[in-house]
Write an enzyme that holds these catalytic residues in place. Structure first.
Site, PDB file in Angstrom:
ATOM      1  CE1 TYR A  54      -4.279   1.211  -0.070  1.00 39.70           C
ATOM      2  CE2 TYR A  54      -4.447  -1.145   0.374  1.00 39.70           C
ATOM      3  CZ  TYR A  54      -5.013   0.036  -0.072  1.00 39.70           C
ATOM      4  OH  TYR A  54      -6.302   0.049  -0.510  1.00 39.70           O
ATOM      5  CD  GLU A  56      -4.521   5.609   1.171  1.00 42.34           C
ATOM      6  OE1 GLU A  56      -4.389   6.414   2.112  1.00 42.34           O
ATOM      7  OE2 GLU A  56      -5.551   4.937   0.993  1.00 42.34           O
ATOM      8  CG  ASP A 200      -9.428  10.576 -23.756  1.00 47.66           C
ATOM      9  OD1 ASP A 200      -8.490   9.767 -23.906  1.00 47.66           O
ATOM     10  OD2 ASP A 200     -10.518  10.269 -23.230  1.00 47.66           O
ATOM     11  CB  THR A 226      -5.836   3.645 -21.711  1.00 46.96           C
ATOM     12  OG1 THR A 226      -5.487   3.580 -23.092  1.00 46.96           O
ATOM     13  CG2 THR A 226      -7.296   4.052 -21.574  1.00 46.96           C
ATOM     14  CE  LYS A 229      -8.832   2.103 -24.501  1.00 43.68           C
ATOM     15  NZ  LYS A 229      -9.843   3.193 -24.644  1.00 43.68           N
ATOM     16  NE  ARG A 235      -7.679  -3.142 -19.491  1.00 43.15           N
ATOM     17  CZ  ARG A 235      -8.651  -3.735 -20.199  1.00 43.15           C
ATOM     18  NH1 ARG A 235      -8.408  -4.861 -20.841  1.00 43.15           N
ATOM     19  NH2 ARG A 235      -9.850  -3.203 -20.260  1.00 43.15           N
TER      20      ARG A 235
HETATM   21  C1  LIG Z   1     -10.740   3.594 -23.702  1.00 46.92           C
HETATM   22  C2  LIG Z   1     -10.974   5.054 -23.547  1.00 46.92           C
HETATM   23  C3  LIG Z   1     -11.136   5.633 -22.285  1.00 46.92           C
HETATM   24  C4  LIG Z   1     -11.344   4.858 -21.027  1.00 46.92           C
HETATM   25  O1  LIG Z   1     -10.492   3.906 -20.730  1.00 46.92           O
HETATM   26  P1  LIG Z   1     -10.851   2.725 -19.687  1.00 46.92           P
HETATM   27  O2  LIG Z   1      -9.516   2.241 -19.357  1.00 46.92           O
HETATM   28  O3  LIG Z   1     -11.717   1.770 -20.441  1.00 46.92           O
HETATM   29  O4  LIG Z   1     -11.566   3.348 -18.545  1.00 46.92           O
HETATM   30  C5  LIG Z   1     -11.223   7.009 -22.207  1.00 46.92           C
HETATM   31  N1  LIG Z   1     -11.184   7.771 -23.307  1.00 46.92           N
HETATM   32  C6  LIG Z   1     -11.065   7.245 -24.537  1.00 46.92           C
HETATM   33  C7  LIG Z   1     -11.033   8.149 -25.727  1.00 46.92           C
HETATM   34  C8  LIG Z   1     -10.976   5.874 -24.707  1.00 46.92           C
HETATM   35  O5  LIG Z   1     -10.881   5.349 -25.929  1.00 46.92           O
END
Ligand SMILES: *Cc1c(COP(=O)(O)O)cnc(C)c1O
Length: 417
Positions: A54, A56, A200, A226, A229, A235
């Site tokens: 942990y 924090e 984003d 993220t 991807k 993750r």
């Molecule tokens: C996948 C995605 C997210 C969220 O990601 P998670 O890990 O699934 O919560 C946010 N914004 C965009 C544009 C995404 O493609």
């Protein structure tokens, strides 16, 4: 993959299901654009004893003792993120992409204030102000769209809406948008209306890191992403910034939103960022886009209707209704044929989100397996055949056998069968 003896002994049921899933990930052509194969090194860090700790707080400012090594790990992850994306500040603690966005809202916007993002039906993400999501419930969300004929984001329309609604933040980026984002153009609009631009880059972070898609920096002060991807890590999520709002962002992640960071994930993010700095990764990112273009072209030649006419990135959106089928049955037929994608709305879709007109495809996973432009015409042919014979289970099973045989030649990172 098969060498998980303790798991096999303790819980044969879960062990067996993981092996089944490994086999499935190996034997399918995986075309879901948000998915990938993390490397064995990333998986080893993710499955490590860092899970037990942990922490924090932030490096040097923790609420628990025993952080000697954790602090070093998180600091390395932060420094690598800053170097890779060329930014002043990085927070690597968000549990995933949605919590990263949530943290930015919490840092910058008061409940009831206006936020502006690309609408979900046009390729935006739930967290960009969609009404069933916290972002649409707690804030006054206004949504821009894409041009009805080109399917491209039209900066004139974005600007008109921004001038009318005066949002506190403007979010650019999407989850089903196959084209380049004009971060500079968005920055000019944000500046004109006194809004903060948030990019984003969840889908395209790997492409941005490799220089295959323009960077949001220095145009946007903040970007969220993220890590799993196109970036091909565990993750997780990150908030990257020029430092202007560093304090607000850090406080929003912890203690505003989360408790202890997932240290095993932080370590795996550090590993993925190291991998992303290599020439190998740059080749993978370039090949991902080249594969998407080649697959789009081959599908276009077979009469598929490509949204926006093609792609500049790793993903392809197709309206399958001109083929006499809807998105969901098309995706289901493809699945029976060993090809994994997801059904998706297309811009101005007359159909409902649970039964939309389109399918969404992407090339990150198949590129991680070493597939190149050479393989794309064959994959397009299988997609064509599967859609053509969507009601013929025997025909789909024949494709599936061919696909599984084909996949044996392309080892999947992190999976030993
Ligand atoms: C996948 C995605 C997210 C969220 O990601 P998670 O890990 O699934 O919560 C946010 N914004 C965009 C544009 C995404 O493609």
């Amino acid at each position: 993959m098969s060498d998980m003896p303790a798991l096999a002994a303790t819980d044969p049921e879960i062990h067996g299901l993981i092996l089944d899933e490994a086999r499935r990930q190996h034997d399918y052509i995986r075309l879901i654009p948000s998915e990938n194969y993390a490397s064995q090194a990333v998986m080893e860090a993710t499955g490590s004893i860092l899970n037990n700790k942990y922490s924090e707080g932030y490096p040097g400012r923790r609420y628990y003792e025993g952080q000697d090594y954790i602090d070093r790990i998180e600091t390395i992850a932060i420094e690598r993120a800053k170097a890779l994306f060329g930014v002043q500040h990085a927070n690597v603690q968000p549990y995933s992409g949605s919590p990263a966005n949530q943290a930015v809202y919490l840092a910058l916007v008061k409940p009831g204030e206006t936020v502006m993002g690309l609408g979900l039906p046009f390729g935006g993400h739930l967290t960009h102000g969609w009404n069933v999501n916290f972002s649409g419930m707690l804030y006054r969300a206004v949504q821009y769209d894409v041009d009805p004929s080109t399917h491209l984001v039209d900066l004139d329309r974005v600007e008109a809406l921004a001038r009318k609604e005066r949002p506190r933040i403007i979010i650019c980026g999407g989850t089903a948008y196959p084209r380049i984002w004009d971060f500079e153009g968005f920055a000019q609009i944000a500046k004109a209306v006194g809004a903060i631009l948030v990019a984003d880059i969840a889908h395209i972070a790997g492409l941005v890191a490799a220089g295959v898609h323009p960077s949001p920096f220095p145009h946007a002060p903040i970007a969220t992403t993220t890590t799993h991807k196109t970036l091909r890590g565990p993750r997780g999520g990150m908030v990257l910034s020029d430092g202007t709002y560093a304090k607000e962002i850090d406080r929003a992640v912890f203690p505003g939103l989360q408790g202890g960071p997932h240290n095993h994930t932080t370590a795996a993010i550090a590993v993925a960022l190291k991998e992303a700095m290599t020439d190998d990764f740059k080749r993978y990112a370039r090949q991902t886009v080249a594969n998407a273009k080649a697959l789009a072209e081959a599908l276009g030649e077979r009469g598929f209707r490509l949204i926006s006419g093609g792609t500049d990135n790793h993903l392809i959106l197709i309206d399958v209704t001109p083929r006499g089928i809807n998105g969901k049955p098309a995706a289901q037929a493809l699945h029976k044929a060993g090809i994994e994608c997801n059904y998706n709305t297309v811009p101005y879709d007359p159909r409902k989100p649970f039964d939309p007109s389109g399918i969404r495809l992407g090339t990150p996973s198949i590129t991680s397996r070493g597939m190149t432009e050479r393989e794309m015409p064959l994959i397009a042919k299988w997609i064509d055949r599967a859609v053509e014979h969507a009601d013929d289970d025997a025909a789909l099973a024949r494709i599936r056998a061919e696909v599984a045989e084909f996949c044996q030649a392309f080892p999947a990172p992190g999976i030993r069968i």
